[in-house]
Motif scaffolding. Sequence first.
Motif, PDB file in Angstrom:
ATOM      1  N   SER A  71      40.044  35.134 102.085  1.00 39.49           N
ATOM      2  CA  SER A  71      38.585  35.201 101.976  1.00 39.49           C
ATOM      3  C   SER A  71      38.066  34.160 100.996  1.00 39.49           C
ATOM      4  O   SER A  71      37.056  33.495 101.235  1.00 39.49           O
ATOM      5  N   PHE A  72      38.772  34.030  99.873  1.00 40.51           N
ATOM      6  CA  PHE A  72      38.384  33.026  98.880  1.00 40.51           C
ATOM      7  C   PHE A  72      38.493  31.621  99.459  1.00 40.51           C
ATOM      8  O   PHE A  72      37.597  30.792  99.307  1.00 40.51           O
ATOM      9  N   GLU A  73      39.616  31.338 100.121  1.00 45.78           N
ATOM     10  CA  GLU A  73      39.821  30.005 100.692  1.00 45.78           C
ATOM     11  C   GLU A  73      38.737  29.671 101.713  1.00 45.78           C
ATOM     12  O   GLU A  73      38.215  28.552 101.740  1.00 45.78           O
ATOM     13  N   ALA A  74      38.392  30.650 102.548  1.00 47.96           N
ATOM     14  CA  ALA A  74      37.368  30.413 103.566  1.00 47.96           C
ATOM     15  C   ALA A  74      36.024  30.091 102.919  1.00 47.96           C
ATOM     16  O   ALA A  74      35.316  29.171 103.340  1.00 47.96           O
ATOM     17  N   GLU A  75      35.664  30.857 101.884  1.00 44.55           N
ATOM     18  CA  GLU A  75      34.378  30.618 101.222  1.00 44.55           C
ATOM     19  C   GLU A  75      34.372  29.282 100.490  1.00 44.55           C
ATOM     20  O   GLU A  75      33.388  28.537 100.519  1.00 44.55           O
ATOM     21  N   LEU A  76      35.483  28.960  99.838  1.00 45.63           N
ATOM     22  CA  LEU A  76      35.567  27.681  99.129  1.00 45.63           C
ATOM     23  C   LEU A  76      35.425  26.512 100.093  1.00 45.63           C
ATOM     24  O   LEU A  76      34.656  25.569  99.849  1.00 45.63           O
ATOM     25  N   LEU A  77      36.168  26.546 101.186  1.00 48.10           N
ATOM     26  CA  LEU A  77      36.081  25.469 102.170  1.00 48.10           C
ATOM     27  C   LEU A  77      34.664  25.357 102.722  1.00 48.10           C
ATOM     28  O   LEU A  77      34.139  24.256 102.918  1.00 48.10           O
ATOM     29  N   LYS A  78      34.033  26.486 102.978  1.00 51.64           N
ATOM     30  CA  LYS A  78      32.654  26.471 103.494  1.00 51.64           C
ATOM     31  C   LYS A  78      31.727  25.763 102.508  1.00 51.64           C
ATOM     32  O   LYS A  78      30.914  24.907 102.901  1.00 51.64           O
ATOM     33  N   GLN A  79      31.836  26.104 101.246  1.00 52.71           N
ATOM     34  CA  GLN A  79      30.929  25.511 100.260  1.00 52.71           C
ATOM     35  C   GLN A  79      31.230  24.029 100.042  1.00 52.71           C
ATOM     36  O   GLN A  79      30.306  23.218  99.913  1.00 52.71           O
ATOM     37  N   LEU A  80      32.510  23.651 100.007  1.00 61.61           N
ATOM     38  CA  LEU A  80      32.862  22.230  99.861  1.00 61.61           C
ATOM     39  C   LEU A  80      32.340  21.423 101.042  1.00 61.61           C
ATOM     40  O   LEU A  80      31.816  20.311 100.882  1.00 61.61           O
ATOM     41  N   GLN A  81      32.498  21.958 102.226  1.00 55.28           N
ATOM     42  CA  GLN A  81      32.031  21.246 103.424  1.00 55.28           C
ATOM     43  C   GLN A  81      30.509  21.146 103.439  1.00 55.28           C
ATOM     44  O   GLN A  81      29.957  20.124 103.865  1.00 55.28           O
ATOM     45  N   THR A  82      29.833  22.172 102.956  1.00 55.09           N
ATOM     46  CA  THR A  82      28.371  22.125 102.880  1.00 55.09           C
ATOM     47  C   THR A  82      27.919  21.000 101.959  1.00 55.09           C
ATOM     48  O   THR A  82      27.041  20.202 102.298  1.00 55.09           O
ATOM     49  N   VAL A  83      28.527  20.928 100.791  1.00 54.31           N
ATOM     50  CA  VAL A  83      28.161  19.875  99.841  1.00 54.31           C
ATOM     51  C   VAL A  83      28.463  18.502 100.423  1.00 54.31           C
ATOM     52  O   VAL A  83      27.638  17.580 100.357  1.00 54.31           O
ATOM     53  N   GLN A  84      29.648  18.363 101.001  1.00 53.40           N
ATOM     54  CA  GLN A  84      30.018  17.059 101.541  1.00 53.40           C
ATOM     55  C   GLN A  84      29.056  16.625 102.643  1.00 53.40           C
ATOM     56  O   GLN A  84      28.692  15.443 102.732  1.00 53.40           O
ATOM     57  N   ARG A  85      28.639  17.583 103.474  1.00 50.14           N
ATOM     58  CA  ARG A  85      27.731  17.231 104.567  1.00 50.14           C
ATOM     59  C   ARG A  85      26.401  16.698 104.025  1.00 50.14           C
ATOM     60  O   ARG A  85      25.904  15.660 104.464  1.00 50.14           O
ATOM     61  N   HIS A  86      25.832  17.379 103.060  1.00 54.07           N
ATOM     62  CA  HIS A  86      24.554  16.927 102.503  1.00 54.07           C
ATOM     63  C   HIS A  86      24.716  15.617 101.734  1.00 54.07           C
ATOM     64  O   HIS A  86      23.857  14.737 101.810  1.00 54.07           O
ATOM     65  N   TYR A  87      25.804  15.501 101.004  1.00 51.19           N
ATOM     66  CA  TYR A  87      26.031  14.280 100.218  1.00 51.19           C
ATOM     67  C   TYR A  87      26.219  13.078 101.142  1.00 51.19           C
ATOM     68  O   TYR A  87      25.646  12.007 100.925  1.00 51.19           O
TER      69      TYR A  87
END
Length: 993
Positions: A451-467
Motif C-alpha cells: 500500500s505504501f509503495e503504491a501511494e509513493l509511486l502515485k505521488q512521485l508520478q504525479t509530481v513528475q508529470r506536472h514538472y
Amino acid sequence: MTTEAGKREAGAEKGPLRHRIKVIPRPQSPERAESVLSDLLIRAAEDASTSDLAAWLGQDPQLGAFLAGVFANAPYLRELAMVRPQRLQRVLGEDLEGLISGTIHAAREARPADEAGLMRELRQLKQDLALAVALADIGGAIDLDDVTRALAELADASLTAAIRLCLRELAARGKFSPLDLDEPEKGSGLIVLAMGKHGAFELNYSSDIDLIVFYDPEIAPLSANAEAPVEFVRLTKRLVKIMQERTADGYVFRTDLRLRPDPGATPVAISVPAALAYYEALGQNWERAALIKARPCAGDIPAGEAFLHEIVPFIWRKYLDFAAIADVHSIKRQIHMHKGHGKIAVAGHNVKLGRGGIREVEFFVQTQQLIAGGRNPELRGRRTLDMLDRLVAFNWIKPDTRDDLKEAYRFLRKVEHRIQMLNDEQTHLLPQLGEGLQRVAFLAGFDDLPSFEAELLKQLQTVQRHYAGLFEDEPELASDMGNLVFTGDDDDPDTLETLSRLGYRQPSDAAKIIKAWHFGRYPAMRSTKARERLTELHPALISALARSDNADAALRAFDAFLARLPAGVQLFSLLRSNPQLLHLMATVMGSAPRLAETVARRVHVLDAVLDPAFFGAMPSREEFRAGLDQTLALARYYEEALDRARIFAQEQQFLIGLRLLSDTLSADQVGHALARLAEVVLDRILARVVDHVAASHGHVPGGEFALLSMGKLGGEEMTASSDLDLILLYEVPEDAAGSDGARPLPVSQYYIRLTQRLVTALSAPTAEGSLYEVDFRLRPSGNAGPLATSITAFETYQRNEAWTWEHMALTRARVLTSSSEAFSAKVSAFLQEILCRPREAQKIAADVASMRGRIEKEKGTKDIWDLKQVAGGLVDIEFVAQYLQLVHGHAHPEVLAQNTEIALGRALELGLLNADDAGGLLQALRLYHRLTQILRMTLTGKFQPVEAPGGVLALLLNAAAAPDLARLEVELAETQANVRSIFERLVGPVNPD
C-alpha cells in the motif's frame, strides 16, 4: 496495526499528546515491540519521577501500542525516550503546544556560564523537541506546517543563544560594545540568513541548516582595537562549532555555509559591501533561486532585512528571463544526473532529489516565481505550499495542479521525515532492503508495504508529470563566456583572455591543444562533420573542463581520450545535446585520475555511458547477469569469452565509479554494487572454466563443488581495488576415482586444476587487461595446502585445527556459486554450525587482540588516511564485529552476518553492544567506507592530501560533511581514537610488540 484510535477524541486540537493520538503505527517486529514496551514499563515503574508515565501505560493500552509501534520501528526515537523516561513523560503529559513553544523559548533564553554549558543545554533541548515533534507527527496530532516550523524556530532560537554567548564574551574582552547586554545581537551588524527550508520554516526532521553570515562594518559597534573581518569570521566558526560539534549529547543542527558567495574563495563571514558587489557583478541564476527563501533568522534582524531589500533587484528582475529559467532548470538536470534517479522507484529512491521528488515541487514553484516575481511582489513568498496557492490566485497554474502538488508535497515530506526518524541521519534515500522500507511504511501510517509503495509511486508520478509539463520545452541557455576562436596560426588574444578567465593557467598551451584537434591528426577528427560537431561543442566543453579542479590537467586528459577514440561524430553530437554527460566527463577528467586513466586506456568503457540506461537505477544482480550473458553469447571460443567478460566488468566498474563520483550511489551502495558485479562475473566465468576443463578432462561423476567468497566480497563491502578472497570446496562419492574425460585426472588433481584455471581466467592479463586479483590463502593451511579442498577435510580442519582468526574469517564467508542448491545448503549449514559453536569469551578476546597486535606490528601505521590499518581503523571495527559473532553466535545465531554494519546493528538490537559503542563504531564504519570508496575509485597508490587533486578533496569533504580538510583530519583522528578505545574496552589491549 495502523488504526484510527476510536476511543480518542477525534480532531482534538489542544492538550497533552497522549489524548490526541490518532494513528498507531504497526511494529515491524511484534516481538521487538513487546520487548520495547516491557523495558519502558520497567524503567517507568522503577523511578518515582515517572510514576505518571507508568500509570498512563497501565491504564491505556492504546498509548502502549502507539509507543511500542514507534519505538520498535525507529531506534533513534527509542533511544531518546529510554535514556530519559522523564522526557517522555513530559512529552505525553504536558500541553503539546506549550511544551513546544516552551522548549523553543528555553533555547533562545539559554544563558549558561560557558560554551560547554550552552552546548549541553541546547543539545538536550533539541532532543526534547525532536521526541515531542516526532511522536506528535507520527500520531497525527500536528500537521506538516507545525512540524517544520517548530524545527526551524528551534534552529533560530539556538543560533540566537549561541550568538549572544559569543557577543557577550567579545564584549568582555573589550572588543564589542553592545546596545543591550541581554540582547547583544541588536544593532550588532551581524546578519545570519537562513536559506532553503530553514528560511521558509520548512525544515525537515534531521536537516542541516544552510546559513549565510554577513556583517556590516558600518554599524557593528566594535572597539578601535578590533578588526571586523577577524572577529566576525572567528565568531562564525565558533557558532558552527556550538551548533554541530558532536558531543556526548549529540549535536544541535549540522550547519552548512556553502551557499555564501564563492564559498571556495571567501571567508565564512563576508562584509555587506563585498556581498553586494558580488551579487551585482557575479551573482548566478541558481543563487537568485536560492535567495528566494532567504530569511534573517538570528543576529541583527533589521540589518538582515535591509540587506535583503538591497538585493531585491538581483533576485527579482522586471522582465521575463527565459535564459535564466533554463539556467535554473539545468541545476535540476544536474541533480538528476548526480544525485537522484533516472527512473521512479521505491527501494533506494531519493524522495528529495530523485525523479518526482520534493525538489521538483520546489523547482516547479521557484522557477515560476523567478519568471513572474519581478513584476508581481505577491509571488515573492518563501513557503512552497503558500506559493502554490498564490500561483493559482494569479492564474499561473490551475487549481487541480495546485491540489495535486500540495498533496504530493505533504506526503513526500512525511516520508522524508520517517526516513530520518529511523536513525537521525540527514538522508532522503529510502532503504534498499524490505525491512527498512517496511519500517518507513509503518511509521507513515500504512498497514503494509504494498500500500505504501503504491501511494509513493502515485505521488512521485504525479509530481513528475506536472514538472515535465512545465519544463519539457524550455529554451536552451546561450553562452556568453567570450571569444573562443581557434583558427589561423596565431593565437587570438581575446580567446587567450577567455581561457585564462575561465581558469586555464596555460591558456596558450590550451589553445594549441584545441587547435590540434582541427588539423585532423586523430582518427576521431578526420571527418569534416566531426570537426564541425566539436566546434559547436567548444563553449560547453571548455567551460565544463574549466569548472574542474585543474582545467589544464582535465583538458590534457580529454585530449588523451580523443587520441584513442576511433570515431567522434556520435560522441560529439551526444555531448552537445546532453550537458549532463559532458559535465560528468569533465568531472572525471579533472577529479578522478584513476577513472580518467581507465577512459584513456580503455575507450570502450564509455560505450556504456552512452547507453540511456546509465541514467537509470543501478543494475540489479539479474540485470548484470543478463548483460553478461548477452555479451558472452557472442564469444566464439573460450579466450574470447574471457576478453568479453573483462570488457563487461571494466565498463560496469567504471559506471559504478561514475555513480560514486556523481553521488548517485552512496558508499554502502558502491560496495554492494561492486560485490554484486563480482558475484555475477565469478559465477559465469566459473561455468566457462568448468566447460573448458571438461573438454580435456571430463567431469567427476557425482562430484559437487562450491565457491566460497570471503573478506570484502563476502561482506559485500568491495572497493575498486579489492582482491577476491575465495575458497573452492568439493565433494565426491566414496567410490569416485577421478574424472571421465579423454585425459582423466585423480579427484584432488581435477579440482586443483579447475581452481588453477579459475585463478588464471580471473587474474591473467589479456589484451583487455585482467579481471580481479584472486587470493586463496584463506583455505585450510593457507598457501601450504592444496588449492581446492574437499568438504570433509575442510570440516575436519575447521572443527579440530583452525585458529581463532580462521573462524573470524568465516564470519564473512558465504556460498557464491555451486554445482547444486543441495551442496550449497550443506556448506552453508556447516558454516552456521562452526560459527554457532560455544566459545570461551575470554580466550576469543585474547586471540582477537593478539591477532590485531600481530597485524599492527607488521602493517601498523600512524597515517590517519590509512583507514584500514591505522589504530582505530577498519580492521579494529571488523575485528569487534567478528569477535561479537564468535562469542555470541551460540546463544544468538541471529547476530551472524557477513556484512560488518549489519552484524554490529544486530548486536545492538540483541543487547550485545550498548548504544554508545554501537553508535561510535557504526558512525566510524560509515565514514571510513565513504572515504575509502572515493579514494580507491579516484586514485591509485597512497593518498597524499597535499598532492591530491582538489576535486578528490572536494569529494572527500562532501562525503564526510566536513567544512575543510583540517577539520576532517581532526575528525578522523578523534574517530580513530574512539574506535580503538571501544576495541580495547570490548576485546582487550592491543600490543604490537
